[in-house]
Design a protein around this motif. Sequence first.
Motif, PDB file in Angstrom:
ATOM      1  N   ARG A  29       0.818  -1.282   0.094  1.00 53.70           N
ATOM      2  CA  ARG A  29      -0.053  -0.083   0.017  1.00 53.70           C
ATOM      3  C   ARG A  29       0.913   1.174  -0.065  1.00 53.70           C
ATOM      4  O   ARG A  29       0.606   2.384  -0.743  1.00 53.70           O
ATOM      5  N   SER A  30       1.991   1.225   0.652  1.00 54.50           N
ATOM      6  CA  SER A  30       2.965   2.388   0.611  1.00 54.50           C
ATOM      7  C   SER A  30       3.966   2.272  -0.635  1.00 54.50           C
ATOM      8  O   SER A  30       4.684   3.191  -0.574  1.00 54.50           O
ATOM      9  N   GLY A  31       3.829   1.479  -1.419  1.00 55.97           N
ATOM     10  CA  GLY A  31       4.972   1.430  -2.383  1.00 55.97           C
ATOM     11  C   GLY A  31       6.217   1.113  -1.855  1.00 55.97           C
ATOM     12  O   GLY A  31       7.100   1.853  -2.651  1.00 55.97           O
ATOM     13  N   LEU A  32       6.282   0.334  -1.080  1.00 51.33           N
ATOM     14  CA  LEU A  32       7.821   0.010  -0.335  1.00 51.33           C
ATOM     15  C   LEU A  32       8.397  -1.241  -0.969  1.00 51.33           C
ATOM     16  O   LEU A  32       7.599  -2.169  -0.927  1.00 51.33           O
ATOM     17  N   ALA A  33       9.540  -1.187  -1.246  1.00 53.54           N
ATOM     18  CA  ALA A  33      10.248  -2.464  -1.829  1.00 53.54           C
ATOM     19  C   ALA A  33      11.132  -2.960  -0.624  1.00 53.54           C
ATOM     20  O   ALA A  33      11.925  -2.014  -0.093  1.00 53.54           O
ATOM     21  N   VAL A  34      11.122  -4.313  -0.077  1.00 54.91           N
ATOM     22  CA  VAL A  34      12.107  -4.709   0.669  1.00 54.91           C
ATOM     23  C   VAL A  34      13.197  -4.862   0.162  1.00 54.91           C
ATOM     24  O   VAL A  34      13.665  -5.695  -0.801  1.00 54.91           O
ATOM     25  N   LEU A  35      14.453  -4.365   1.064  1.00 55.56           N
ATOM     26  CA  LEU A  35      15.793  -4.684   0.541  1.00 55.56           C
ATOM     27  C   LEU A  35      16.505  -5.620   1.671  1.00 55.56           C
ATOM     28  O   LEU A  35      17.429  -6.429   1.080  1.00 55.56           O
ATOM     29  N   PHE A  36      15.905  -5.692   2.733  1.00 58.69           N
ATOM     30  CA  PHE A  36      16.541  -6.539   3.588  1.00 58.69           C
ATOM     31  C   PHE A  36      15.615  -6.865   4.768  1.00 58.69           C
ATOM     32  O   PHE A  36      14.787  -5.909   5.222  1.00 58.69           O
ATOM     33  N   THR A  37      15.781  -8.164   5.168  1.00 55.46           N
ATOM     34  CA  THR A  37      14.776  -8.619   6.346  1.00 55.46           C
ATOM     35  C   THR A  37      15.254  -9.332   7.247  1.00 55.46           C
ATOM     36  O   THR A  37      16.375 -10.332   6.758  1.00 55.46           O
ATOM     37  N   ASP A  38      15.053  -9.762   8.456  1.00 59.40           N
ATOM     38  CA  ASP A  38      15.831 -10.475   9.257  1.00 59.40           C
ATOM     39  C   ASP A  38      14.755 -11.087  10.253  1.00 59.40           C
ATOM     40  O   ASP A  38      13.927 -10.455  10.951  1.00 59.40           O
ATOM     41  N   ARG A  39      14.352 -12.322   9.801  1.00 61.25           N
ATOM     42  CA  ARG A  39      13.220 -12.942  10.408  1.00 61.25           C
ATOM     43  C   ARG A  39      13.293 -13.121  11.869  1.00 61.25           C
ATOM     44  O   ARG A  39      12.175 -13.063  12.633  1.00 61.25           O
TER      45      ARG A  39
END
Length: 101
Positions: free
Chosen positions: A78-88
Motif C-alpha cells: 500500500r505504501s509502495g515500499l520494496a523490501v531490501l533486507f529482512t531479518d526474520r
Amino acid sequence: KFDMATRAVALRLKTASEGKPNQSVTVSTRWLHQRALEFYRDNLNIAALKPVEWREEAPLSGFEYYVLQEPTPSELQRSGLAVLFTDRESGIVLAQDQKRP
C-alpha cells in the motif's frame, strides 16, 4: 532481540548512501530503532544519512528508506515500499520507496 540486525541494516544504508552529499539521505523509523540507528550513523560514519528522528510511529511516505518492525505485506504494498533486507529472527525490515531512485 529486535535490535539484533540493526548493524546489518546500518551497513546497507551506508553502502546505499555512498557518494551522496552529507545529510541528504532520509530514513523513517520509530523510536524502537532510533537510538541504535543513530549510534551506527555516528560509529560507522554514515555522513550522507540525516539524523534519525525519534517518532512514535514510522511514517510510510516522504523518506528514501524505512526501517520497520514486522510490517505486514499489505502495509508495504500500500505504501509502495520494496523490501531490501529482512531479518526474520529480529523482525527488522529495511525498505525503500519504489518511486525514488
